[in-house]
Scaffold this motif. Structure first.
Motif, PDB file in Angstrom:
ATOM      1  N   ILE A 240       0.742  -0.899  -0.066  1.00  0.00           N
ATOM      2  CA  ILE A 240      -0.115   0.462   0.386  1.00  0.00           C
ATOM      3  C   ILE A 240       0.685   1.308  -0.156  1.00  0.00           C
ATOM      4  CG2 ILE A 240      -1.739   1.380   1.229  1.00  0.00           C
ATOM      5  CD1 ILE A 240      -3.031  -1.016   2.212  1.00  0.00           C
ATOM      6  N   ASP A 241       1.924   0.619   0.652  1.00  0.00           N
ATOM      7  CA  ASP A 241       2.860   2.603   0.293  1.00  0.00           C
ATOM      8  C   ASP A 241       3.111   2.926  -0.379  1.00  0.00           C
ATOM      9  OD1 ASP A 241       4.633   0.254  -0.682  1.00  0.00           O
ATOM     10  OD2 ASP A 241       5.876   0.027   1.136  1.00  0.00           O
ATOM     11  N   SER A 242       2.985   2.268  -1.437  1.00  0.00           N
ATOM     12  CA  SER A 242       3.184   3.121  -3.013  1.00  0.00           C
ATOM     13  C   SER A 242       1.797   3.392  -3.832  1.00  0.00           C
ATOM     14  CB  SER A 242       3.789   2.737  -3.740  1.00  0.00           C
ATOM     15  OG  SER A 242       2.858   0.849  -4.810  1.00  0.00           O
ATOM     16  N   TRP A 243       0.768   3.665  -2.596  1.00  0.00           N
ATOM     17  CA  TRP A 243      -0.958   4.429  -3.316  1.00  0.00           C
ATOM     18  C   TRP A 243      -0.747   5.074  -3.485  1.00  0.00           C
ATOM     19  CZ3 TRP A 243      -5.054   0.166  -1.161  1.00  0.00           C
ATOM     20  CH2 TRP A 243      -4.377  -1.497  -2.017  1.00  0.00           C
TER      21      TRP A 243
ATOM     22  N   GLU B  19      -5.714   8.967  -2.295  1.00  0.00           N
ATOM     23  CA  GLU B  19      -7.307   8.698  -2.359  1.00  0.00           C
ATOM     24  C   GLU B  19      -6.807   6.787  -2.490  1.00  0.00           C
ATOM     25  OE1 GLU B  19     -10.877   9.056  -5.812  1.00  0.00           O
ATOM     26  OE2 GLU B  19      -8.508   9.579  -6.698  1.00  0.00           O
ATOM     27  N   ASP B  20      -6.030   6.111  -2.879  1.00  0.00           N
ATOM     28  CA  ASP B  20      -6.647   4.532  -3.412  1.00  0.00           C
ATOM     29  C   ASP B  20      -6.446   4.160  -1.352  1.00  0.00           C
ATOM     30  OD1 ASP B  20      -7.789   4.668  -5.179  1.00  0.00           O
ATOM     31  OD2 ASP B  20      -5.723   3.997  -6.578  1.00  0.00           O
ATOM     32  N   VAL B  21      -5.953   4.624  -1.114  1.00  0.00           N
ATOM     33  CA  VAL B  21      -5.564   4.420   0.720  1.00  0.00           C
ATOM     34  C   VAL B  21      -6.523   4.640   1.533  1.00  0.00           C
ATOM     35  CG1 VAL B  21      -4.365   4.614   2.613  1.00  0.00           C
ATOM     36  CG2 VAL B  21      -2.846   4.420   0.425  1.00  0.00           C
TER      37      VAL B  21
ATOM     38  N   TRP C 239      -3.750  -4.615  -7.017  1.00  0.00           N
ATOM     39  CA  TRP C 239      -3.794  -3.163  -7.324  1.00  0.00           C
ATOM     40  C   TRP C 239      -2.358  -2.331  -7.506  1.00  0.00           C
ATOM     41  CZ3 TRP C 239      -8.835  -1.634  -8.107  1.00  0.00           C
ATOM     42  CH2 TRP C 239      -8.729  -0.454  -8.205  1.00  0.00           C
ATOM     43  N   LYS C 240      -3.330  -1.559  -8.716  1.00  0.00           N
ATOM     44  CA  LYS C 240      -2.495  -0.061  -8.900  1.00  0.00           C
ATOM     45  C   LYS C 240      -3.176   1.481  -9.348  1.00  0.00           C
ATOM     46  CE  LYS C 240       0.894  -2.990 -10.005  1.00  0.00           C
ATOM     47  NZ  LYS C 240       0.470  -4.279  -9.096  1.00  0.00           N
TER      48      LYS C 240
END
Length: 209
Positions: free
Chosen positions: A149-152, A155-157, A207-208
């Motif tokens: 998740i740390d690269s999301w 908004e996506d987090v 997820w990207k």
């Protein structure tokens, strides 16, 4: 006025204020907050109406204070989880355990939110929705530290946080209704919550943003 006297008076004011909130919370568990009157609250709290108005301008003001207290319980739950290294070692199992434990310890406040978020007065409903959105944002800060998740994007987090919170609210409402001593039902809720959260987490890897 001495400092000791001032502190004593302040403590008494806080006790009176909390007695009013406790009375409103207890009465709302029976008939719903919108049906509770100021007269009922003051009678239950053992204070006169003039004492009520020293602390609150209206019953809606009491409702907003109860919303604030209820969500402070949720925030404390997140703070405790962040201090526990085992939470990040296995966030799913830890979250299920923490959820059931905290809801059991604070059934009155969680019950208040569960009832009033859909059927309460408009002012209280709106306050609950604002607090839920704020809680989602606060949880997102914690989730952003997790792998995958740390690269999301932010908004996506927040979207992932919303999935967790909606699941949590649903399962919390179920915990509220469990009779005392039914550990079998508690374990079933934990099992289902873990499966649902695991399904959410499985999607994190692919997820990207």
């Amino acid at each position: 006025m001495s400092e000791t006297t001032a502190l004593t008076r302040q403590a008494q004011k806080e006790r009176t204020r909390q007695a009013i909130l406790d009375a409103a919370l207890e009465l709302s568990g029976t008939v719903g907050f919108a049906q509770v009157s100021l007269r009922q609250v003051t009678r239950e709290a053992g204070v006169v109406p003039t004492a009520f108005y020293r602390h609150f301008s209206s019953m809606d003001d009491v409702g907003l204070a109860l919303v604030g207290q209820s969500f402070e319980t949720l925030r404390a739950m997140i703070r405790d989880a962040q201090r526990d290294p085992d939470t990040f070692a296995d966030i799913i199992d830890a979250s299920a355990e923490i959820l059931v434990r905290v809801v059991k310890q604070n059934k009155a406040h969680f019950g208040f939110v569960a009832r009033e978020r859909t059927s309460g007065s408009p002012l209280v409903r709106e306050a609950i929705q604002r607090e839920l959105e704020l809680f989602i944002s606060e949880l997102a800060v914690m989730l952003a530290r997790l792998p995958n998740i740390d690269s999301w994007s932010g908004e996506d987090v927040k979207m992932a946080s919303g999935l967790f919170v909606r699941n949590m609210v649903y399962r919390a409402e179920q915990v509220i209704g469990i009779p005392d001593g039914r550990t079998d039902l508690e374990e079933d809720i934990k099992r289902k919550a873990r499966r649902e959260m695991r399904l959410i987490v499985l999607g994190f890897r692919d997820w990207k943003s």
